[in-house]
Structures are given as C-alpha cells and as structure tokens.
Scaffold this active site. Sequence first.
Site, PDB file in Angstrom:
ATOM      1  N   PHE A 155       0.595  -1.045   0.341  1.00  0.00           N
ATOM      2  CA  PHE A 155      -0.366   0.044  -0.339  1.00  0.00           C
ATOM      3  C   PHE A 155       0.976   0.945  -0.062  1.00  0.00           C
ATOM      4  O   PHE A 155       0.702   2.589  -0.250  1.00  0.00           O
ATOM      5  CB  PHE A 155      -1.156  -0.228   1.114  1.00  0.00           C
ATOM      6  CG  PHE A 155      -0.327   0.446   2.386  1.00  0.00           C
ATOM      7  CD1 PHE A 155       0.038   1.256   2.731  1.00  0.00           C
ATOM      8  CD2 PHE A 155       0.195  -0.070   3.779  1.00  0.00           C
ATOM      9  CE1 PHE A 155       0.444   1.996   4.106  1.00  0.00           C
ATOM     10  CE2 PHE A 155       1.009  -0.675   4.593  1.00  0.00           C
ATOM     11  CZ  PHE A 155       1.051   0.557   4.949  1.00  0.00           C
ATOM     12  N   GLU A 182      -4.935  -4.786  -1.471  1.00  0.00           N
ATOM     13  CA  GLU A 182      -6.737  -3.676  -1.237  1.00  0.00           C
ATOM     14  C   GLU A 182      -6.540  -2.461  -0.744  1.00  0.00           C
ATOM     15  O   GLU A 182      -8.089  -2.368  -1.046  1.00  0.00           O
ATOM     16  CB  GLU A 182      -6.674  -5.357  -0.187  1.00  0.00           C
ATOM     17  CG  GLU A 182      -6.782  -5.347   0.715  1.00  0.00           C
ATOM     18  CD  GLU A 182      -5.189  -6.714   0.579  1.00  0.00           C
ATOM     19  OE1 GLU A 182      -5.533  -7.009   1.969  1.00  0.00           O
ATOM     20  OE2 GLU A 182      -4.366  -6.334  -0.111  1.00  0.00           O
ATOM     21  N   ARG A 183      -5.624  -1.774  -0.099  1.00  0.00           N
ATOM     22  CA  ARG A 183      -5.802  -0.893   0.508  1.00  0.00           C
ATOM     23  C   ARG A 183      -5.797   0.500  -0.431  1.00  0.00           C
ATOM     24  O   ARG A 183      -6.109   1.210  -0.416  1.00  0.00           O
ATOM     25  CB  ARG A 183      -4.643  -0.659   1.820  1.00  0.00           C
ATOM     26  CG  ARG A 183      -5.140  -1.887   3.113  1.00  0.00           C
ATOM     27  CD  ARG A 183      -4.238  -1.234   4.282  1.00  0.00           C
ATOM     28  NE  ARG A 183      -4.077  -3.040   4.973  1.00  0.00           N
ATOM     29  CZ  ARG A 183      -3.486  -2.608   5.721  1.00  0.00           C
ATOM     30  NH1 ARG A 183      -2.627  -1.737   6.072  1.00  0.00           N
ATOM     31  NH2 ARG A 183      -3.740  -3.605   7.200  1.00  0.00           N
ATOM     32  N   SER A 232       5.418  -6.594   3.897  1.00  0.00           N
ATOM     33  CA  SER A 232       6.213  -7.012   5.361  1.00  0.00           C
ATOM     34  C   SER A 232       7.065  -8.311   5.420  1.00  0.00           C
ATOM     35  O   SER A 232       7.254  -9.419   4.423  1.00  0.00           O
ATOM     36  CB  SER A 232       4.652  -7.179   6.677  1.00  0.00           C
ATOM     37  OG  SER A 232       4.500  -8.264   5.830  1.00  0.00           O
ATOM     38  N   CYS A 287       9.519   1.449   2.596  1.00  0.00           N
ATOM     39  CA  CYS A 287      10.758   0.564   3.795  1.00  0.00           C
ATOM     40  C   CYS A 287      12.047   1.670   4.144  1.00  0.00           C
ATOM     41  O   CYS A 287      13.416   0.728   4.624  1.00  0.00           O
ATOM     42  CB  CYS A 287      10.826  -0.912   3.244  1.00  0.00           C
ATOM     43  SG  CYS A 287      11.640  -0.149   1.208  1.00  0.00           S
ATOM     44  N   GLU A 386      10.265  -3.314  12.709  1.00  0.00           N
ATOM     45  CA  GLU A 386       9.623  -2.007  11.755  1.00  0.00           C
ATOM     46  C   GLU A 386       8.252  -1.844  12.309  1.00  0.00           C
ATOM     47  O   GLU A 386       7.201  -2.464  12.515  1.00  0.00           O
ATOM     48  CB  GLU A 386       9.495  -2.688  10.179  1.00  0.00           C
ATOM     49  CG  GLU A 386       9.178  -2.052   9.473  1.00  0.00           C
ATOM     50  CD  GLU A 386       9.146  -2.093   8.463  1.00  0.00           C
ATOM     51  OE1 GLU A 386      10.087  -1.689   7.521  1.00  0.00           O
ATOM     52  OE2 GLU A 386       9.051  -3.892   8.524  1.00  0.00           O
TER      53      GLU A 386
END
Length: 485
Positions: A155, A182-183, A232, A287, A386
């Site tokens: 996302f 999907e976000r 992730s 990231c 994170e």
Amino acid sequence: MSSISVAGRLRNWVGGAWRDAEASEYLDVFDPATAEVIAQVPLSTRQDVEMAVAAAEAAFREWSRTPVPRRARIFFRYHQLLVEHWDELARLIVRENGKSYKDAYGEVQRAIENVEFAASAPTLLMGEQLANIATSLDSGMYRYPLGVVAGITPFNFPMMVPCWMFPLAIVCGNTFVLKPSERTPLLAQRLAELLEESGLPPGVFNIVHGSREVVQGLIEHPTVRAISFVGSQPVAAYVYSEAAAHGKRVQALAGAKNHTIVMPDANLDEAIPQIISAAFGSAGERCMACSVVVAVGSIADQLVEGLKSAADQIRIGNGLEEDVLLGPVIRAEHRYRTLQYIDAGIQEGAVLVRDGRQDRVEADGYFIGPTIFDYVHPSMKIWQDEIFAPVLSIVRVDTLDEAIALANESRFANGACIFTNNASAIRKFREEIDAGMLGVNIGVPAPMAFFPFSGWKDSFYGDLHANGKDGVAFYTRRKMITARV
C-alpha cells in the site's frame, strides 16, 4: 469502459477489459485523511486468478515475438502519458494512501524513472558473443522472456513499486499479472488505463484485486514462472519459501530498521532536515525510512534538541493541503498498533522526547504526530521491530565502532546512513556496515532505477534484486549458442 461500476465496486483488468470479479466479499477502500469510503475492492477468487493467467498466457506467444524496439516504443508513449497525468496521479496517491502531495509527486517521478529505464530495452536485452572460442567455433548468449510473471505490491507506494516490476518485465517480453494492495487499488486501475492508451496489446498486463486467496493462487499456479513481492517481512518470507517450493523465481523485498549515524563533526543544519524528512515523510510508512538515529559522542544533546524543535514545526494534515509534511497512517488499526508501540517504549524505559499522541488534527482520519524517543536500547521492542509509522528512536553511543556494531545487530539490513565530513569515518562505515543501500550525508539512500534495490538479511529473500541489471536478469532466461562455422 469505466473501471468502477455505479456501485463504486472495482473490477479486475483481464485480457484488455474490465471484468467483474467472481467475489462474494468486498472491502471498503478508505481515504486515510478523512476515513471516507471511496470505493470497494473485490476479494477475488482462484477462478479470477485462473482467468487472468489464462489471458496472460494467451498473449505471451505473440508478445514475446514482438521486436524489442517495438516493445520499447510502447513504453516511450507510456512515459509521455505518465508525465502528462503527473498531477492527477499524485493526487490519486494522496487520496488513497494519505501521504503528502510532495511525497506523492516524488513517487510519481520515481515510477516514471523506472519506465524510462525499461524503455532502454534494446540495450538492456543485448546478449554477448565471442568468436573463435576454439577452431571454427563461435559462442554467444541470448536473452529470452520467462512467460507469465506476477507482481504482489504494498500500500505504501501504490505507483512506484508496481512500476519497479511490470514495465521491465513486459519490455523483456513477459506478460504480467498484478495483485495490488487491497488498501490502495485505485492507482493500479489508472496505470492499466494508461497502458491501454499506450498501445499495449490485450492480455499483456492484467490486474486481479484481492488478498490471501489471490496471492496463494499466483504462488501455486503452474503457468506463473516468477513472482516479485514487496511487503512485510513475515509475508515476504512466506511468499519466498512457498513460491520457490513451487519452482518459481522469487524476489521478495521485506521490512527494514534503517539506522542513521550522526558523527560529532556532522553539520546539523543539513543533517536535521534530512533526518526529519526521512523519518516522518510518508508517515514513516516506507522501508527506507530513518527509524533509528545513532548519536555518536558529544553531539547527542544538540541533535536531540534540534530534532524535537524541527518536529514541532511539522504541519500535520490532509496531504492535499499546502505545506503538509505528515499525513495519516493507512488505517485505524495501524494507528492503534502504533499507539501500542509508543506505550511499549515508555514501559521499557525509553525517554519520550516528543509525544505524537498529543497532536490534534481537525479531521476524522488516522493521524498521529511525529514521535521521538531518546535513550533507546536494543533490548526494546521499538528498536527491534519495524513500526512503519512516524516514530523515531535515538540511541546514544560513544564511538563509530559502537554505532556500526549496534546497527549490525538488527536482523534487517535494507539501508543505513551516516552524517559526517570525515573521510576515514565514511570509508569505515562503507566497509563495515551490514546493509545493502548506504547514504552519506543524505536521509534516504534509495537507488535510482538503473541500480538494484539491494537489501540484505531479513530485508530481502532471493538472489536477484529489483531494478537495474538484476531486474533484467530476473525477468529473462539465457540461451547459450555454440556454433561451428
């Protein structure tokens, strides 16, 4: 034909047409700055994956035989269209992701740079030849596409990350199936529309919206030859192991805990704005964010004071408003998770220098202000995990050796930076730090499209990284020809 129906439900892009998903469930797509529902995305099924892969497979034979310069010309046209629609694309990113317009504008630029790189395909796809390897023998290497390949994207960069993947994959002669987050699915829809306008044949690029079932379907589908993933760390590890077990090439880019070392000789007037932007731009949801500052020696107090002062000046709000730096995090549950990390930092003994929970925004979105912890220790969760939010940890050490050793303790190794004017310190940092992307006197050391995005350790799973020559190698296979002439 519109990609959104009258009910606001998104469709999949399959074989050059918008098609209703075989889905019984839809998820709301929110504007993170207002909590407004702006669309609904289908949780597509294995049947949807099958249709998209079949369309890509049907298009592959002709597309793979299309002359490379002709493929490149389509992406020259695509580049032109992206430039023409730059403002529109940036605003769409802000609306579905929440980041500031400035950050979104920069994301569009990074995506365009990847298209520019892909458009140089005639040079990128050249093989190698050597005459007279033995008496009357010549040998050469040629590059060929793999077939149907897939991309699974996050996302936080709904335009840049897909453009890491499909332009290069397609220009190499492959056909592509994209599973966007999907976000943030709306930007992917627009990319498909502009690709069609560029003249890309039907079936070469496809979109299947969804979640776990779509990911699993792509992993297990025997026709899909390679998977590119960004997300992730736990999911990256899963995708890598599962897709590799199904005989696919995999590049899986994962999480990070990037350390920025500030030496006593650093120019704080330059370092502090860079660190603030790196830590709190894109709401810390990237990231390559600066999530840990390592203050070396006597500079620590002045650095902490300067970071707090600069963070106090950050404007928080809807990313479409003027001068906003910090927008919302992506969802309410992510905001709640961030609050839990702040509580954990306090409980474990870190000093809360700036409490972003106290910032107030006149909106219903998922906002949290810039948060700074001092005296953080590697035993703390806020150092280990994170957080993916606007939370900055500061660790104090006495020497550069300690700073490098501290950073190298992390299981992540995406990026690291140093602020100093000492050549010896720069060389020591470069040689001894365990990270794949390094910055010297800059806040975000992300490489441009013609270099690989080269994280290490638990920040990457695979052999060939995204972008650059690694990307070309990932999306092609080689034939060696030895001929007696």
